[in-house]
Scaffold this motif. Sequence first.
Motif, mmCIF file in Angstrom:
data_model
loop_
_atom_site.group_PDB
_atom_site.id
_atom_site.type_symbol
_atom_site.label_atom_id
_atom_site.label_comp_id
_atom_site.label_asym_id
_atom_site.label_seq_id
_atom_site.Cartn_x
_atom_site.Cartn_y
_atom_site.Cartn_z
ATOM 1 N N ILE A 74 0.850 -1.202 0.000
ATOM 2 C CA ILE A 74 0.000 0.000 0.000
ATOM 3 C C ILE A 74 0.881 1.246 0.000
ATOM 4 O O ILE A 74 0.693 2.153 -0.805
ATOM 5 N N GLY A 75 1.863 1.270 0.896
ATOM 6 C CA GLY A 75 2.805 2.380 0.922
ATOM 7 C C GLY A 75 3.619 2.455 -0.355
ATOM 8 O O GLY A 75 3.959 3.541 -0.831
ATOM 9 N N ALA A 76 3.927 1.289 -0.943
ATOM 10 C CA ALA A 76 4.714 1.258 -2.182
ATOM 11 C C ALA A 76 3.953 1.883 -3.343
ATOM 12 O O ALA A 76 4.539 2.607 -4.161
ATOM 13 N N PHE A 77 2.644 1.632 -3.424
ATOM 14 C CA PHE A 77 1.856 2.252 -4.494
ATOM 15 C C PHE A 77 1.868 3.777 -4.354
ATOM 16 O O PHE A 77 2.015 4.497 -5.339
ATOM 17 N N GLY A 78 1.718 4.257 -3.128
ATOM 18 C CA GLY A 78 1.796 5.698 -2.890
ATOM 19 C C GLY A 78 3.168 6.238 -3.220
ATOM 20 O O GLY A 78 3.311 7.302 -3.842
ATOM 21 N N ASN A 79 4.181 5.501 -2.828
ATOM 22 C CA ASN A 79 5.568 5.875 -3.085
ATOM 23 C C ASN A 79 5.811 6.050 -4.581
ATOM 24 O O ASN A 79 6.250 7.112 -5.041
ATOM 25 N N VAL A 80 5.534 5.012 -5.353
ATOM 26 C CA VAL A 80 5.802 5.041 -6.794
ATOM 27 C C VAL A 80 4.915 6.079 -7.482
ATOM 28 O O VAL A 80 5.372 6.804 -8.372
ATOM 29 N N GLY A 81 3.666 6.183 -7.062
ATOM 30 C CA GLY A 81 2.753 7.159 -7.666
ATOM 31 C C GLY A 81 3.214 8.592 -7.481
ATOM 32 O O GLY A 81 3.280 9.370 -8.445
ATOM 33 N N VAL A 82 3.558 8.948 -6.243
ATOM 34 C CA VAL A 82 4.001 10.317 -5.964
ATOM 35 C C VAL A 82 5.334 10.598 -6.652
ATOM 36 O O VAL A 82 5.518 11.650 -7.274
ATOM 37 N N ALA A 83 6.270 9.657 -6.544
ATOM 38 C CA ALA A 83 7.582 9.865 -7.157
ATOM 39 C C ALA A 83 7.468 10.016 -8.674
ATOM 40 O O ALA A 83 8.106 10.894 -9.268
ATOM 41 N N SER A 84 6.659 9.183 -9.301
ATOM 42 C CA SER A 84 6.487 9.267 -10.757
ATOM 43 C C SER A 84 5.821 10.570 -11.166
ATOM 44 O O SER A 84 6.197 11.179 -12.173
ATOM 45 N N TRP A 85 4.848 11.002 -10.387
ATOM 46 C CA TRP A 85 4.167 12.273 -10.663
ATOM 47 C C TRP A 85 5.155 13.434 -10.564
ATOM 48 O O TRP A 85 5.180 14.314 -11.435
ATOM 49 N N LEU A 86 5.982 13.432 -9.529
ATOM 50 C CA LEU A 86 6.983 14.498 -9.371
ATOM 51 C C LEU A 86 8.000 14.467 -10.507
ATOM 52 O O LEU A 86 8.341 15.504 -11.079
ATOM 53 N N TYR A 87 8.468 13.257 -10.824
ATOM 54 C CA TYR A 87 9.462 13.123 -11.882
ATOM 55 C C TYR A 87 8.907 13.594 -13.228
ATOM 56 O O TYR A 87 9.611 14.260 -13.992
ATOM 57 N N GLY A 89 6.877 15.869 -13.597
ATOM 58 C CA GLY A 89 6.814 17.325 -13.502
ATOM 59 C C GLY A 89 8.180 17.976 -13.475
ATOM 60 O O GLY A 89 8.340 19.099 -13.003
ATOM 61 N N ASP A 90 9.193 17.265 -13.939
ATOM 62 C CA ASP A 90 10.570 17.755 -14.050
ATOM 63 C C ASP A 90 11.275 17.983 -12.716
ATOM 64 O O ASP A 90 12.186 18.807 -12.613
ATOM 65 N N VAL A 91 10.866 17.253 -11.687
ATOM 66 C CA VAL A 91 11.610 17.273 -10.426
ATOM 67 C C VAL A 91 12.762 16.284 -10.589
ATOM 68 O O VAL A 91 12.598 15.223 -11.200
ATOM 69 N N ASP A 92 13.943 16.616 -10.061
ATOM 70 C CA ASP A 92 15.113 15.748 -10.178
ATOM 71 C C ASP A 92 14.800 14.334 -9.708
ATOM 72 O O ASP A 92 14.009 14.134 -8.784
ATOM 73 N N TRP A 93 15.455 13.345 -10.315
ATOM 74 C CA TRP A 93 15.208 11.930 -10.006
ATOM 75 C C TRP A 93 15.387 11.628 -8.528
ATOM 76 O O TRP A 93 14.594 10.907 -7.937
ATOM 77 N N TRP A 94 16.450 12.175 -7.932
ATOM 78 C CA TRP A 94 16.746 11.843 -6.541
ATOM 79 C C TRP A 94 15.723 12.457 -5.585
ATOM 80 O O TRP A 94 15.349 11.841 -4.591
ATOM 81 N N LEU A 95 15.242 13.649 -5.889
ATOM 82 C CA LEU A 95 14.241 14.294 -5.040
ATOM 83 C C LEU A 95 12.884 13.608 -5.195
ATOM 84 O O LEU A 95 12.171 13.393 -4.211
#
Length: 119
Positions: A74-87, A89-95
Motif C-alpha cells: 500500500i505504501g509502495a503504491f503511494g511511493n511510486v505514484g508520488v515519485a512518478s508524478w513528481l518526476y 513534472g521535471d523534479v530531479d530523479w533523486w528528489l
Amino acid sequence: FFVLVGASGVLVHLVALYVGLTLGVRFEWAQTLATVVAMTSNFVINNEITYRDARLRSGRFVMGLLLFYLVCSIGAFGNVGVASWLYAGDVDWWLSGLAGAIIGAVFNYAASATLVWRR
C-alpha cells in the motif's frame, strides 16, 4: 532502531534507483525496483536488530517477508505514484525518489510494526 533502519532503507532506495536509471530503466520501473530492494533490506535489518526479541526464522521468516511485502505494498503504491508524478513534472530523479520513499516509509512503519511483528 526502526527510524535508523528506515533511514538506511532510504539510502538503499536511492542507490538502487540510481543504478536502475543508469542502466536505462524507465523511472517508474526503477522506482518500483528500488522500493522492493529497500523493503527487503528494511525487513532483514528490522528482523535481525529492531525486533530481535520477536525474530522470525525459517518458514516464519519467509511468511513474514511475504506479509511485509503485502503490508508495505500500500505504501509502495503511494511511493511510486508520488515519485512518478513528481518526476514527470521535471523534479530531479533523486528528489522524486526521496519524496516517494518517505511517503512509503511513514505508512510502512505503522503497518509493519503492528501486523508483521505484532507490536
